[in-house]
Design a protein around this motif. Sequence first.
Motif, PDB file in Angstrom:
ATOM      1  N   THR A 145     -17.315 -26.334 -62.020  1.00 55.96           N
ATOM      2  CA  THR A 145     -18.091 -26.685 -63.210  1.00 55.96           C
ATOM      3  C   THR A 145     -19.352 -25.840 -63.356  1.00 55.96           C
ATOM      4  OG1 THR A 145     -19.248 -28.444 -62.014  1.00 55.96           O
ATOM      5  CG2 THR A 145     -17.231 -29.054 -63.197  1.00 55.96           C
ATOM      6  N   GLY A 146     -19.680 -25.035 -62.353  1.00 60.68           N
ATOM      7  CA  GLY A 146     -20.855 -24.174 -62.426  1.00 60.68           C
ATOM      8  C   GLY A 146     -20.537 -22.703 -62.629  1.00 60.68           C
ATOM      9  N   ALA A 147     -19.262 -22.340 -62.656  1.00 59.75           N
ATOM     10  CA  ALA A 147     -18.871 -20.934 -62.809  1.00 59.75           C
ATOM     11  C   ALA A 147     -18.726 -20.568 -64.278  1.00 59.75           C
ATOM     12  CB  ALA A 147     -17.547 -20.671 -62.085  1.00 59.75           C
ATOM     13  N   SER A 148     -19.170 -19.379 -64.622  1.00 58.61           N
ATOM     14  CA  SER A 148     -19.038 -18.935 -66.009  1.00 58.61           C
ATOM     15  C   SER A 148     -17.821 -18.042 -66.230  1.00 58.61           C
ATOM     16  CB  SER A 148     -20.306 -18.205 -66.460  1.00 58.61           C
ATOM     17  OG  SER A 148     -20.562 -17.101 -65.630  1.00 58.61           O
ATOM     18  N   LEU A 149     -17.209 -17.543 -65.143  1.00 64.87           N
ATOM     19  CA  LEU A 149     -16.021 -16.697 -65.233  1.00 64.87           C
ATOM     20  C   LEU A 149     -14.970 -17.152 -64.220  1.00 64.87           C
ATOM     21  CD1 LEU A 149     -17.753 -13.191 -65.281  1.00 64.87           C
ATOM     22  CD2 LEU A 149     -16.794 -14.390 -67.245  1.00 64.87           C
ATOM     23  N   CYS A 150     -13.697 -16.965 -64.559  1.00 60.05           N
ATOM     24  CA  CYS A 150     -12.616 -17.226 -63.614  1.00 60.05           C
ATOM     25  C   CYS A 150     -12.520 -16.041 -62.652  1.00 60.05           C
ATOM     26  CB  CYS A 150     -11.288 -17.390 -64.346  1.00 60.05           C
ATOM     27  SG  CYS A 150     -11.218 -18.851 -65.385  1.00 60.05           S
ATOM     28  N   LEU A 151     -12.306 -16.344 -61.368  1.00 60.92           N
ATOM     29  CA  LEU A 151     -12.305 -15.317 -60.326  1.00 60.92           C
ATOM     30  C   LEU A 151     -11.127 -15.477 -59.378  1.00 60.92           C
ATOM     31  CD1 LEU A 151     -16.041 -15.646 -59.236  1.00 60.92           C
ATOM     32  CD2 LEU A 151     -15.077 -13.880 -60.721  1.00 60.92           C
ATOM     33  N   THR A 152     -10.731 -14.354 -58.783  1.00 60.68           N
ATOM     34  CA  THR A 152      -9.742 -14.367 -57.712  1.00 60.68           C
ATOM     35  C   THR A 152      -9.966 -13.150 -56.824  1.00 60.68           C
ATOM     36  OG1 THR A 152      -7.402 -14.672 -57.181  1.00 60.68           O
ATOM     37  CG2 THR A 152      -7.912 -13.050 -58.888  1.00 60.68           C
ATOM     38  N   SER A 153      -9.306 -13.151 -55.688  1.00 57.26           N
ATOM     39  CA  SER A 153      -9.296 -11.993 -54.803  1.00 57.26           C
ATOM     40  C   SER A 153      -7.905 -11.862 -54.215  1.00 57.26           C
ATOM     41  CB  SER A 153     -10.313 -12.162 -53.681  1.00 57.26           C
ATOM     42  OG  SER A 153     -10.236 -11.062 -52.804  1.00 57.26           O
ATOM     43  N   PRO A 154      -7.296 -10.672 -54.303  1.00 56.55           N
ATOM     44  CA  PRO A 154      -5.932 -10.517 -53.803  1.00 56.55           C
ATOM     45  C   PRO A 154      -5.794 -10.719 -52.301  1.00 56.55           C
ATOM     46  CG  PRO A 154      -6.804  -8.407 -54.594  1.00 56.55           C
ATOM     47  CD  PRO A 154      -7.809  -9.451 -54.927  1.00 56.55           C
ATOM     48  N   HIS A 155      -6.876 -10.576 -51.541  1.00 53.53           N
ATOM     49  CA  HIS A 155      -6.734 -10.702 -50.085  1.00 53.53           C
ATOM     50  C   HIS A 155      -6.272 -12.094 -49.659  1.00 53.53           C
ATOM     51  CE1 HIS A 155     -10.172 -13.075 -48.576  1.00 53.53           C
ATOM     52  NE2 HIS A 155     -10.848 -12.575 -49.587  1.00 53.53           N
ATOM     53  N   PHE A 156      -6.526 -13.122 -50.486  1.00 53.83           N
ATOM     54  CA  PHE A 156      -6.049 -14.464 -50.159  1.00 53.83           C
ATOM     55  C   PHE A 156      -4.525 -14.559 -50.210  1.00 53.83           C
ATOM     56  CE2 PHE A 156     -10.407 -15.688 -51.322  1.00 53.83           C
ATOM     57  CZ  PHE A 156     -10.709 -16.521 -50.264  1.00 53.83           C
ATOM     58  N   PHE A 157      -3.891 -13.671 -50.958  1.00 50.65           N
ATOM     59  CA  PHE A 157      -2.444 -13.755 -51.163  1.00 50.65           C
ATOM     60  C   PHE A 157      -1.657 -12.753 -50.321  1.00 50.65           C
ATOM     61  CE2 PHE A 157      -4.652 -14.705 -55.214  1.00 50.65           C
ATOM     62  CZ  PHE A 157      -4.408 -16.064 -55.236  1.00 50.65           C
ATOM     63  N   GLU A 158      -2.332 -11.795 -49.687  1.00 53.49           N
ATOM     64  CA  GLU A 158      -1.642 -10.706 -48.993  1.00 53.49           C
ATOM     65  C   GLU A 158      -0.656 -11.188 -47.939  1.00 53.49           C
ATOM     66  OE1 GLU A 158      -4.929  -8.350 -47.684  1.00 53.49           O
ATOM     67  OE2 GLU A 158      -5.066  -7.291 -49.607  1.00 53.49           O
ATOM     68  N   GLU A 159      -1.015 -12.209 -47.185  1.00 54.19           N
ATOM     69  CA  GLU A 159      -0.147 -12.682 -46.110  1.00 54.19           C
ATOM     70  C   GLU A 159       0.938 -13.636 -46.615  1.00 54.19           C
ATOM     71  OE1 GLU A 159      -0.919 -15.108 -42.112  1.00 54.19           O
ATOM     72  OE2 GLU A 159      -2.151 -13.301 -42.322  1.00 54.19           O
ATOM     73  N   ARG A 160       0.532 -14.652 -47.374  1.00 58.81           N
ATOM     74  CA  ARG A 160       1.488 -15.679 -47.815  1.00 58.81           C
ATOM     75  C   ARG A 160       2.337 -15.243 -48.998  1.00 58.81           C
ATOM     76  NH1 ARG A 160      -1.783 -20.926 -48.650  1.00 58.81           N
ATOM     77  NH2 ARG A 160      -0.116 -21.189 -50.130  1.00 58.81           N
ATOM     78  N   ASN A 161       1.787 -14.389 -49.859  1.00 58.80           N
ATOM     79  CA  ASN A 161       2.542 -13.951 -51.023  1.00 58.80           C
ATOM     80  C   ASN A 161       2.124 -12.533 -51.414  1.00 58.80           C
ATOM     81  OD1 ASN A 161       3.467 -13.624 -53.840  1.00 58.80           O
ATOM     82  ND2 ASN A 161       4.230 -15.689 -53.474  1.00 58.80           N
ATOM     83  N   PRO A 162       2.627 -11.537 -50.674  1.00 56.29           N
ATOM     84  CA  PRO A 162       2.235 -10.155 -50.961  1.00 56.29           C
ATOM     85  C   PRO A 162       2.613  -9.691 -52.371  1.00 56.29           C
ATOM     86  CG  PRO A 162       3.973 -10.225 -49.292  1.00 56.29           C
ATOM     87  CD  PRO A 162       3.539 -11.638 -49.553  1.00 56.29           C
TER      88      PRO A 162
END
Length: 142
Positions: free
Chosen positions: A31-48
């Motif tokens: 509720t405090g973020a003004s933009l949606c964010l992600t980082s690919p490193h979270f997915f590298e192992e479980r879902n490359p």
Amino acid sequence: MFSGGSWSDQSVQLEVQGRVNGVVQEVLLDTGASLCLTSPHFFEERNPELAEHIEKTMRPTRQHLQGCTGTATKCRGVLGLTVSAGGHEWFEPEVYVMDDCPHPFIVSWPALVREDFKLFAKAGTFQFGEGPLYETVDAHPS
């Protein structure tokens, strides 16, 4: 961190089980973020495949973010992703890629408002539109 203030006696993050492009993943409803964010490193192992999709489809951006610490950080790119949480799925057209993003996927306040998000802090539940209520600590993948 969402502070329940007068509605709740404890502060909690609104991190729920959701999906990012169909992949089960923790999603932070921020509720405090003004933009949606992600980082690919979270997915590298479980879902490359998802990490590769992010890398291949992001477009350049000049967007910089300033967090609560006051430090500005540059985003590497921007792309559109499908996200689901709390029984609700939508396409998020502007998701910024930030390598040191602290969560796999952060949904911004403007996106939550656009998707008719409602938070019932005292009860510890949320919903999208007229959909079912989900507990903030036990929101199952959509």
